[in-house]
Every structure is written in structure tokens, then in C-alpha cells.
Design a protein around this motif. Structure first.
Motif, PDB file in Angstrom:
ATOM      1  N   VAL A  14      -4.358   9.858  -9.080  1.00  0.00           N
ATOM      2  CA  VAL A  14      -4.263   9.944  -7.819  1.00  0.00           C
ATOM      3  C   VAL A  14      -5.152   9.049  -7.004  1.00  0.00           C
ATOM      4  O   VAL A  14      -4.914   8.334  -5.963  1.00  0.00           O
ATOM      5  CB  VAL A  14      -4.158  11.283  -6.785  1.00  0.00           C
ATOM      6  CG1 VAL A  14      -5.466  12.000  -7.284  1.00  0.00           C
ATOM      7  CG2 VAL A  14      -3.596  11.412  -5.799  1.00  0.00           C
ATOM      8  N   GLY A  15      -6.418   8.597  -7.717  1.00  0.00           N
ATOM      9  CA  GLY A  15      -7.376   7.834  -7.067  1.00  0.00           C
ATOM     10  C   GLY A  15      -8.337   8.425  -6.127  1.00  0.00           C
ATOM     11  O   GLY A  15      -8.248   9.727  -5.510  1.00  0.00           O
ATOM     12  N   PRO A  16      -9.498   7.858  -5.944  1.00  0.00           N
ATOM     13  CA  PRO A  16     -10.702   8.432  -5.429  1.00  0.00           C
ATOM     14  C   PRO A  16     -10.555   8.543  -4.080  1.00  0.00           C
ATOM     15  O   PRO A  16     -10.804   9.615  -3.326  1.00  0.00           O
ATOM     16  CB  PRO A  16     -11.583   7.203  -5.600  1.00  0.00           C
ATOM     17  CG  PRO A  16     -11.264   5.977  -6.145  1.00  0.00           C
ATOM     18  CD  PRO A  16      -9.876   6.474  -6.583  1.00  0.00           C
TER      19      PRO A  16
ATOM     20  N   LEU B  69       0.704  -1.128   0.026  1.00  0.00           N
ATOM     21  CA  LEU B  69      -0.005   0.107  -0.160  1.00  0.00           C
ATOM     22  C   LEU B  69       0.689   1.282  -0.089  1.00  0.00           C
ATOM     23  O   LEU B  69       0.387   2.330   0.126  1.00  0.00           O
ATOM     24  CB  LEU B  69      -1.044  -0.120   1.266  1.00  0.00           C
ATOM     25  CG  LEU B  69      -2.004  -1.040   1.011  1.00  0.00           C
ATOM     26  CD1 LEU B  69      -2.906  -0.911   2.417  1.00  0.00           C
ATOM     27  CD2 LEU B  69      -3.203  -0.551  -0.007  1.00  0.00           C
ATOM     28  N   GLU B  70       2.102   1.267  -0.172  1.00  0.00           N
ATOM     29  CA  GLU B  70       3.019   2.368  -0.049  1.00  0.00           C
ATOM     30  C   GLU B  70       2.582   3.244  -1.102  1.00  0.00           C
ATOM     31  O   GLU B  70       2.546   4.587  -0.943  1.00  0.00           O
ATOM     32  CB  GLU B  70       4.374   1.895  -0.251  1.00  0.00           C
ATOM     33  CG  GLU B  70       5.630   2.889  -0.087  1.00  0.00           C
ATOM     34  CD  GLU B  70       5.332   3.532   1.231  1.00  0.00           C
ATOM     35  OE1 GLU B  70       5.042   2.924   2.138  1.00  0.00           O
ATOM     36  OE2 GLU B  70       5.952   4.709   1.152  1.00  0.00           O
ATOM     37  N   PRO B  71       2.354   2.774  -2.445  1.00  0.00           N
ATOM     38  CA  PRO B  71       2.048   3.928  -3.708  1.00  0.00           C
ATOM     39  C   PRO B  71       0.672   4.364  -3.119  1.00  0.00           C
ATOM     40  O   PRO B  71       0.364   5.724  -3.230  1.00  0.00           O
ATOM     41  CB  PRO B  71       1.754   2.816  -4.658  1.00  0.00           C
ATOM     42  CG  PRO B  71       2.262   1.610  -4.731  1.00  0.00           C
ATOM     43  CD  PRO B  71       2.372   1.394  -3.084  1.00  0.00           C
TER      44      PRO B  71
ATOM     45  N   SER C 139       0.411  13.053  -1.248  1.00  0.00           N
ATOM     46  CA  SER C 139       0.775  14.269  -2.302  1.00  0.00           C
ATOM     47  C   SER C 139      -0.511  15.254  -2.399  1.00  0.00           C
ATOM     48  O   SER C 139      -0.100  16.392  -2.925  1.00  0.00           O
ATOM     49  CB  SER C 139       0.811  13.180  -3.733  1.00  0.00           C
ATOM     50  OG  SER C 139      -0.480  12.997  -4.072  1.00  0.00           O
ATOM     51  N   ILE C 140      -1.480  15.019  -1.802  1.00  0.00           N
ATOM     52  CA  ILE C 140      -2.456  16.057  -1.949  1.00  0.00           C
ATOM     53  C   ILE C 140      -2.666  16.988  -0.682  1.00  0.00           C
ATOM     54  O   ILE C 140      -3.582  17.564  -0.487  1.00  0.00           O
ATOM     55  CB  ILE C 140      -4.075  15.362  -2.291  1.00  0.00           C
ATOM     56  CG1 ILE C 140      -4.486  14.494  -1.132  1.00  0.00           C
ATOM     57  CG2 ILE C 140      -4.060  14.630  -3.493  1.00  0.00           C
ATOM     58  CD1 ILE C 140      -5.191  14.948  -0.016  1.00  0.00           C
ATOM     59  N   LYS C 141      -1.599  17.169   0.062  1.00  0.00           N
ATOM     60  CA  LYS C 141      -1.258  17.713   1.256  1.00  0.00           C
ATOM     61  C   LYS C 141      -2.760  17.320   2.372  1.00  0.00           C
ATOM     62  O   LYS C 141      -3.583  18.462   2.437  1.00  0.00           O
ATOM     63  CB  LYS C 141      -1.376  19.442   1.046  1.00  0.00           C
ATOM     64  CG  LYS C 141      -0.192  19.743   0.288  1.00  0.00           C
ATOM     65  CD  LYS C 141       0.250  21.154   0.344  1.00  0.00           C
ATOM     66  CE  LYS C 141       1.645  21.274  -0.454  1.00  0.00           C
ATOM     67  NZ  LYS C 141       2.065  22.531  -0.524  1.00  0.00           N
ATOM     68  N   PRO C 142      -2.676  16.205   2.787  1.00  0.00           N
ATOM     69  CA  PRO C 142      -3.845  15.934   3.541  1.00  0.00           C
ATOM     70  C   PRO C 142      -3.870  16.636   5.012  1.00  0.00           C
ATOM     71  O   PRO C 142      -3.898  15.959   5.981  1.00  0.00           O
ATOM     72  CB  PRO C 142      -3.937  14.477   3.636  1.00  0.00           C
ATOM     73  CG  PRO C 142      -2.528  14.223   3.656  1.00  0.00           C
ATOM     74  CD  PRO C 142      -1.936  15.335   2.864  1.00  0.00           C
ATOM     75  N   TYR C 143      -3.823  17.814   5.070  1.00  0.00           N
ATOM     76  CA  TYR C 143      -3.710  18.543   6.397  1.00  0.00           C
ATOM     77  C   TYR C 143      -4.243  19.917   6.345  1.00  0.00           C
ATOM     78  O   TYR C 143      -4.211  20.619   5.098  1.00  0.00           O
ATOM     79  CB  TYR C 143      -2.332  18.514   7.152  1.00  0.00           C
ATOM     80  CG  TYR C 143      -1.412  18.852   6.131  1.00  0.00           C
ATOM     81  CD1 TYR C 143      -0.791  20.146   5.844  1.00  0.00           C
ATOM     82  CD2 TYR C 143      -0.611  17.808   5.413  1.00  0.00           C
ATOM     83  CE1 TYR C 143       0.242  20.399   4.879  1.00  0.00           C
ATOM     84  CE2 TYR C 143       0.521  17.949   4.779  1.00  0.00           C
ATOM     85  CZ  TYR C 143       0.860  19.246   4.426  1.00  0.00           C
ATOM     86  OH  TYR C 143       1.887  19.220   3.610  1.00  0.00           O
ATOM     87  N   LEU C 144      -4.983  20.519   7.177  1.00  0.00           N
ATOM     88  CA  LEU C 144      -5.513  21.668   7.392  1.00  0.00           C
ATOM     89  C   LEU C 144      -4.346  22.581   7.378  1.00  0.00           C
ATOM     90  O   LEU C 144      -3.321  22.525   7.972  1.00  0.00           O
ATOM     91  CB  LEU C 144      -6.206  21.888   8.623  1.00  0.00           C
ATOM     92  CG  LEU C 144      -7.174  23.119   8.710  1.00  0.00           C
ATOM     93  CD1 LEU C 144      -8.295  22.985   8.028  1.00  0.00           C
ATOM     94  CD2 LEU C 144      -7.380  23.642  10.221  1.00  0.00           C
TER      95      LEU C 144
END
Lengths: 260, 574
Positions: free
Chosen positions: A166-168, A103-105, A112-117
Motif C-alpha cells: 500500500v505504500g508509506p 497517480l490513480e494507483p 483503501s485504508i479508509k482515510p476518514y474519521l
């Protein structure tokens, strides 16, 4: 009742090619598929590898392909599939062993989508105000448990030609921050998402929505991102948007208005 | 392989992540976990996090302080409880600033709900104190803290089991890990190590805990000569989904849900006349099992009903989505129109590795600490929760003491040079594993584990007696003897769960003995430790913490005083 499981096996240490192995276990109709797999590993074949942790659909560990459909082994009851079931690893990701995939990828794309506020102004000494109406659009998205079932089921992610999509799952988290009234990086997020390998990679095929174990309307959320990008660009008079929304499934252009 | 970091955190749940976020401001931090990131069991927490914000109605930290002391049946240390309840509002605001999407009030503040044992006016009536995100608070906070850690470049080592703590001249300087994917052993070396590995619920047959909550780190520290504190105090959550034991949050009762017996009677009125269904968990669990023993379980069976049907569809689907989905998926029932079958399920370990208020592990009854070693969260015993934890105080404990540990470690590493051990710490671990995999024997780990879970459930759960505890200890000793002849069939190197589960089982059996011996020696009833042969609390002799030390011939039991303060022990009734 006696349940027959046809399980995908592959051990890179000794197998040239993957193969399927049949197992039979005694199970109650209300047992989980995960219970059956554990019974195999504990009582018959300790070499069988699969991930699990919470056992009730919260941690996201035991995503796998069950009779061809991605789902969580801890959420599928024996009575839902009858006397025979085929169990395979999640597609899209490389198999490490049996039902365990790398699941590393998946996590890399998620990161990569900056998942933080991103809040630039310094916070007050108490909570920032948000109304229940501000929060409501996020309620579906924050149920995501990063199990990767949606991304594994997505035909765009499965296609080697578009494997950089990038995927859903990553887009659901992107939605969660883009539409958070406290986030202050909207324009950067929009620029980051406005790419063929990001939001425009979605072709509104609804597979993600169909499989999501937490019933998140994934396609609709991605559609909201598309519309937000489109409207932002129209307002700023930027003219043509770079990537027109595609609609190969014949549904609403944004994936917002149709159940598919 | 040797991998160096300044700070090493074992466990990627809320305590570990909160510490990582804090410490990574100035230090190089790595987190090692036996599961992948975001799979840790903190994610299964549902109901909320307590803080006397007063957003819904008047509340005061002093009331929160009192409720926590009373909830723990006066065994919690009041100096650290005071630290926690005073820090709670700041901890919540900080989470909000990090991005946790809390449920909100009409005027945009963080919404709060009722939870068991939390009251206004020192026990007068229930108060709305739990801040929440619908009924999946733990998962959302876990995701937010993981996201923060990613933003701060914390290094994660997922699917790595810690098999040994490494000490150099009495100072902890790292751990030896087993990489599940490759079977390789690594020495993760650090200036300080934080243990944040959660509880050990899987030693019981029915538990809300995930498969990874096996508690081996507790036993690893125990074997290093560090005591385990108050291990007899195991919380059974009153409402596990029957028969699986999956958690059905106390939020269900916080929102107005009612427990009913076979006659439909709201029986908690008889056991806790003032706050009824919102009494402390030990009280409610005993009440349910008392009903069951009297033949008033549903259809005379081993469960009662949790009735939400009067709450209305909107409240249930908006605020209790997760538990409603569990009832639907696992039992095929609609909680909007049908009651949910529930029974007590092993949920939480009040005891653990003793620490001070900054997470430093205590070496014994004195103020002496173990250099380089910290612990936080459920595996630690600060002691906040005493003999029984109140709902929603756990997440608060993780956040407050996770952060304080992170801060203390960050300050400490500035003055510590990396310690080099002259020996190869992986060697003894490799030999131990080889001894296990080379052995031929008639015993199977799975069979022993199953028997262990039955023994603990039969002899060491909600109701205890001297005779049963003695029987339990004998049975566990017999299982330990059988374990010495266990055979690991899988000899592969990649994803060898067979090997790791066998290693875990060895630790679990040792912990069972510690729990039962601690329980046998506490000759009173207090909080979650209920002795039917000694049903009274005995402050004269047992207002003190149990410390179990590793010794030949079984755990050696010692005691240390409870830190009292503002609240003197009083009768505990709800």
C-alpha cells in the motif's frame, strides 16, 4: 547563471522509447527548479509536460525525481544542484507523458485504508474534547500533502514482486486516524492494517523519511502502527502475530528509535 | 462523450468539497477540477477559520458581525453577513466532528488566535477568534473534506478544464470539459451546476495564488450575460514572502509578530494606533507601501521586515512551522533569529459572481436568479467581504455558503428532470479550440501574459488613479488585440498545457478589463480600492455594489444598493 537540465521525455503518441533531452536556461541561484522548467516550457519547448500548482510545497503536484532523488520541483533551488540537473518522473507509477505519471494507483491505495474519521457515537452539540497531548502525535502526520515522493522512493513499492504494498503515504494517513483519540474503529483499523501488503510490507528502509518534503518521520510513524498492532494482539492473547516485523536495515525493529 | 450526474460541482477546493459532502447525502454528485483532488488552492490557506466560540476569552457573534462589516468598509450585505457569523460556531463544530485535528487549549477545547480586524467590544481590542491547525489550516481541512467525500462516494473528474457552460432554454444543464490527459471533450450533464473555482490572482505579477487560479469561470459566466459584482476589490495581503509573494500568514502577527521598517521602527503604530499590526489587510498593505515609497523599506528597497524573533523558538516551531519552512527553503533564513522580508502580494478577490444566501446566481440587479446555476467560495460574491475581506473569514465563507449551496441543490434536484439539449454542446467548443490551434501567428501567450501581469501590477493594484487606470485599460486592450494573433505551438493531444494556458489567457485579459473599468468608475476610496486622486469614501454616491455586464465596446457598469442593517456606515479607523 546558465543551468543545464537533462529531462526525461516520453510522448506515447510518437515515441517508441523514452529519451533524455538537454535544455539550457538562464537562472538565478535562488530560482526554483520549477521556474527553470516553466522557462523551458514557456520560452523554448511548449510540448514539455509536468504538473504544478501552488509553487511552494503545499499542493503536492510537482513531485519528480531530481538527480535521482524524489522531491518537489518548487522546493529545490538552483543553488542546491549547481549547473546541471537530471529530471525524471516519479518511479513506481506509469508515465503518461514526460514528467507526468498516472497517480490513480496511488490514490486508490490511499482510499483503501479508509482515510476518514469513523466515530460511531453521535457527536455532542459542541466540539469533542482533545487535549494538546492527544493532538501532538498527529502533528507530523497531518503535514502530509500526498505528493507521492515517499511511495515512489520506497524500495518495496519499487519491487515488482511486492508492488501490491500500500505504500508509506497511505500508512501515514492510516496512522493519522488510528492514533486520533476521536476515532472509534481501532480494532477494524488494526485488522485492516495487519497484512503483508499493508503495514508489514514496510521493511524499515528509511527512504520515505529521507525524501519527505514536509519532514515527516514516515518510518517512525509506520513503526508506531506496527507496535500498536503487536501490543493489541499481545493483550488480547491472540498469540503469535501473523507477520513478524522485518529489520533488514539493522535498525530498531519498529523503526521508532533510530534515525537510520 | 456525455456523462450524467444529478449535481455537478466545478472546483474541488473547500467550497466545492463542502457542497459535495452536503449534497451527496441524497443526490448523485460529481466534482470536476482542472487539477487533481487535494491540489486545489484552498490548501494554501494557513491561519485559521473565524467563529465566536469564546474558547479563549469572551466573544460574541455580534462583535464578529460588526468587525466583518467594518472590515469590508460597509460594502458587505448585512443580511448574509449575519447568516454567516451566526452559523460559524456550528460550522466549526461540524468540521471537528468530521475529524479536523484542530489545535487545542489546555482544557481540550478548540484553540483560537488573534487575527487582523477581529475585535471584542466593537473595535475595543483584539480578540482570539480564529480556530486553527498550526499554520496549515486550509490543507488539513481540504484533506478532511476530501476524505469525507471519498467516504460518501462522490465522483471526481480530475485534470478536466471547463471550457463552456451549457444552457437549455435559460437553464444551466451542465458543462463542456477538456480532458487534459486525452485532449477529449465531454459534455458533463447535470440538473444543477455549482461553480466553486476560486479567484484570479494570477493576473498580477506577484501573488500568493497558485498557477491554477486564472479565473476563467468568472469570464465564462460573464460572457453568458451574467454580471460580475465588485470586481474592483482585489485584496493585497500585506505579508508576501519577498520577492516570491508566497503567503506568510497573518497568524504570524496574530501570534505577536511585528512589522518593522529600515530603522527598526514598529511603524504600524502610526497607521493603526489602536490595534497596530492587527489592522485590516488593506490598511496594513497601504502602510507598508507608504513606508517603501518614503524610502523606509529595508535598505531603501521594496519590502519591510516581519519580526518574529521575540516569540521564542517553541512558539514559532509549534504554531508557525510552515511559514518558518518557507523562509528557510526559499530565503535560507531562520525566522527564530532573523526577520522575514515581506511585501504586499495579490491574494483574494472580494468580488465575483453575484449570488443569494443559498448560492443561487443572480441574473441582474433584481432578485431574479439564473435557473440551475449556483456559485460559492471566492468566485462568488454573496457579498460577505464587501470592499475588504478580514483574515480567516474566507474559510468560514467557503464552509457556510458551500454547505448552504449543497443543501439548496439537494433540495432542488428532487424536483428536476434531466434536461436534454437537442444540440451537441461540444461542437462549438471544438470549433473554438480548432480555430486556436490552426492559427499561425507571431504572438506568444507567455509574452502577453507577462505583460498583462506587469500592466495590472503597475496600474491596478494597491494605489490607483484615474490616469493610471485609463492607461491600464488601453494597455489591456492592446494586449487583447495582440492575443488575436497568438499561436499555439504545441499541437499534441495529451497534457497540452500550452493550449490550456492560452485559453486561460484569453479569459484573464477579459477579466483585467472588467477589473480596471469597474475601478475607474468607482470614484471614491473604499477598502482595498484606494484612489489617490479620490482618497475619501463617498457613501452618498458609492455605497452600492458595482455590476459589470458584458457588452460590445467593453463592460457596461451598473449599480445595486448595499443591504444595510444593524450597522450604519461610520468612520473606519483601527
Amino acid at each position: 547563471m546558465l543551468v543545464r537540465l537533462k529531462v526525461f521525455r516520453f510522448d506515447p503518441e510518437k515515441d517508441g522509447d523514452p529519451y533524455y533531452q538537454d535544455y539550457e536556461v538562464q537562472a538565478e541561484p535562488t530560482d526554483r527548479l520549477l521556474d527553470c522548467l516553466n522557462r523551458i516550457r514557456w520560452e523554448q519547448d511548449p510540448t514539455l509536460a509536468f504538473r504544478m500548482s501552488c509553487g511552494h510545497g503545499v499542493c503536492g503536484s510537482d513531485g519528480m525525481r531530481i538527480n535521482g532523488v524524489c522531491g518537489l520541483a518548487c522546493q529545490k533551488l538552483v543553488e542546491s544542484f549547481g549547473l546541471e540537473v537530471r529530471v525524471e518522473p516519479l518511479p513506481v507509477f506509469p508515465v503518461i507523458k514526460d514528467l507526468v505519471v498516472d497517480l490513480e494507483p496511488f490514490f486508490q491505495r490511499y482510499h483503501s485504508i479508509k482515510p476518514y474519521l469513523i466515530a460511531l457515537s453521535s457527536p455532542p452539540g459542541h466540539e469533542r474534547r482533545q487535549s494538546p497531548e492527544d493532538i501532538r502525535p498527529l502533528e507530523d502526520a497531518i503535514r502530509c500533502i500526498l505528493c507521492a515522493c515517499c511511495t515512489s522512493s520506497c524500495p518495496v513499492s519499487q519491487d515488482p514482486q511486492t508492488a501490491d504494498y500500500v505504500g508509506p503515504a497511505a500508512l501515514v494517513r492510516a496512522f493519522r486516524y488510528l492514533f486520533d483519540s476521536r476515532d472509534e474503529s481501532t480494532s477494524e483499523r488494526i485488522a485492516m492494517l495487519d497484512r503483508q501488503d499493508r503495514v508489514w510490507g514496510c521493511r524499515t528502509l528509511w527512504k520515505c523519511t529521507e525524501v519527505c518534503p514536509k519532514e515527516i518521520p514516515v518510518t517512525k510513524l509506520i513503526g508506531h502502527i506496527k507496535r500498536r498492532i503487536y501490543e493489541t494482539k499481545r493483550e488480547s492473547n491472540e498469540g503469535e502475530i501473523r507477520h513478524a516485523p522485518k529489520d533488514e536495515a539493522g535498525n530498531g525493529s519498529w523503526g521508532e528509535d533510530s534515525e537510520g | 462523450m456525455v456523462l450524467d450526474h444529478e449535481i455537478l460541482i466545478v472546483g474541488a477546493g473547500l467550497a466545492g468539497l463542502r457542497a459535495a459532502v452536503e449534497a451527496s447525502e441524497t443526490a448523485d454528485v460529481a466534482v470536476v477540477s482542472k487539477v487533481l483532488p487535494t491540489r486545489s488552492h484552498s490548501g494554501a490557506a494557513q491561519g485559521g477559520i473565524t467563529a465566536a466560540l469564546g474558547n479563549e476569552e469572551e466573544d460574541q457573534w455580534e462583535w464578529h458581525f460588526f468587525d466583518t462589516v467594518k472590515g469590508g468598509d460597509y460594502l458587505g450585505d448585512q443580511d448574509v453577513i449575519e447568516i454567516m457569523v451566526k452559523d460559524a460556531p456550528r460550522a466549526i463544530y461540524e468540521l471537528e466532528h468530521m475529524g479536523v485535528p484542530f489545535s487545542r487549549t489546555r482544557d481540550g477545547r478548540i484553540a483560537q488566535r488573534n487575527f487582523g480586524g477581529h475585535t471584542k467590544g466593537y473595535g475595543r481590542e483584539p480578540v482570539k477568534r480564529a480556530c486553527y491547525v498550526a499554520d496549515h489550516t486550509g490543507r488539513v481541512v481540504l484533506d478532511t473534506l476530501y476524505d469525507q467525500a471519498i467516504g460518501r462516494h462522490v465522483r471526481f473528474y480530475g485534470e478536466c478544464y471547463v471550457l463552456s457552460l451549457v444552457f437549455d432554454d435559460g437553464r444551466c444543464c451542465g458543462v463542456v470539459t477538456y480532458d487534459l490527459a486525452t485532449g477529449g471533450l465531454h459534455f458533463l450533464r447535470a440538473k444543477v451546476v455549482l461553480l466553486a473555482t476560486g479567484g484570479c490572482g494570477k493576473i498580477y505579477r506577484t501573488t500568493s495564488n497558485g498557477f491554477s487560479t486564472t479565473g476563467e469561470i468568472l469570464n465564462l459566466t460573464f460572457k453568458e450575460g451574467i454580471p460580475l459584482q465588485d470586481m474592483e476589490f482585489i485584496q493585497f495581503h500585506p505579508t508576501g514572502l519577498f520577492p516570491l509573494g508566497i503567503l506568510v500568514s497573518e497568524a504570524a502577527r496574530g501570534e505577536g509578530g511585528i512589522l518593522r521598517n529600515d530603522a527598526g521602527e514598529p511603524f504600524m503604530e502610526r497607521y493603526a494606533p489602536s490595534i497596530k499590526d492587527l489592522a485590516a489587510r488593506d490598511v496594513v498593505s497601504r502602510a507598508i507601501l507608504t513606508e517603501v515609497r518614503a524610502g523606509r523599506g529595508i535598505g531603501g528597497k521594496g519590502y519591510v521586515h516581519l519580526d518574529l524573533t521575540h516569540l521564542g523558538e517553541r512558539k514559532i516551531t509549534e504554531k508557525l512551522w510552515e511559514i518558518t519552512s518557507f523562509a528557510r527553503i526559499y530565503l535560507g533564513l531562520d525566522a527564530v533569529s532573523q526577520p522575514i522580508p515581506v511585501a504586499p502580494t495579490c491574494h483574494y478577490l472580494m468580488g465575483g459572481i453575484p449570488t443569494d444566501g443559498d448560492g443561487r446566481v443572480r441574473a441582474d440587479q433584481t432578485a431574479r436568479t439564473v435557473p440551475g446555476l449556483y456559485a460559492a467560495g471566492e468566485c462568488a460574491c454573496v457579498s460577505i467581504h464587501g470592499a475588504n475581506r478580514l483574515g480567516c473569514n474566507s474559510l468560514l465563507d467557503l464552509l457556510v455558503f458551500g454547505r448552504r449551496s449543497g443543501k439548496a441543490m439537494k433540495d432542488e434536484v428532487a424536483g428536476v428532470k434531466t434536461l436534454l439539449t437537442g444540440r451537441d454542446p461540444t461542437k462549438p467548443v471544438r470549433e473554438r479550440l480548432a480555430a486556436l490551434t490552426d492559427r499561425e501567428g507571431p504572438e506568444k501567450a507567455h509574452a502577453i501574459r507577462l505583460e498583462m501581469q506587469i500592466v495590472m501590477t503597475d496600474y491596478g493594484s494597491v494605489f490607483r488613479t484615474e490616469g493610471a487606470l485609463r492607461q491600464g485599460i488601453d494597455a489591456i486592450l492592446a494586449l487583447k488585440e495582440r492575443f488575436s494573433r497568438v499561436m499555439v505551438t504545441n499541437r499534441g493531444t495529451s497534457f497540452n498545457y500550452d493550449l490550456m494556458e492560452t485559453v486561460e489567457l484569453g479569459h484573464q485579459l477579459d477579466l483585467c478589463e472588467v477589473i480596471l473599468v469597474s475601478a475607474l468608475n468607482r470614484r471614491e476610496s473604499r477598502g482595498a480600492h484606494f484612489r489617490e486622486d479620490l482618497p475619501q469614501r463617498d457613501d452618498q454616491n458609492y455605497l452600492r455594489h458595482t455590476l459589470a455586464f458584458c457588452a460590445t465596446g467593453g463592460p457596461r457598469i451598473a449599480y445595486k444598493p448595499v443591504v444595510l442593517g444593524r450597522f450604519q456606515p461610520a468612520v473606519r479607523a483601527y
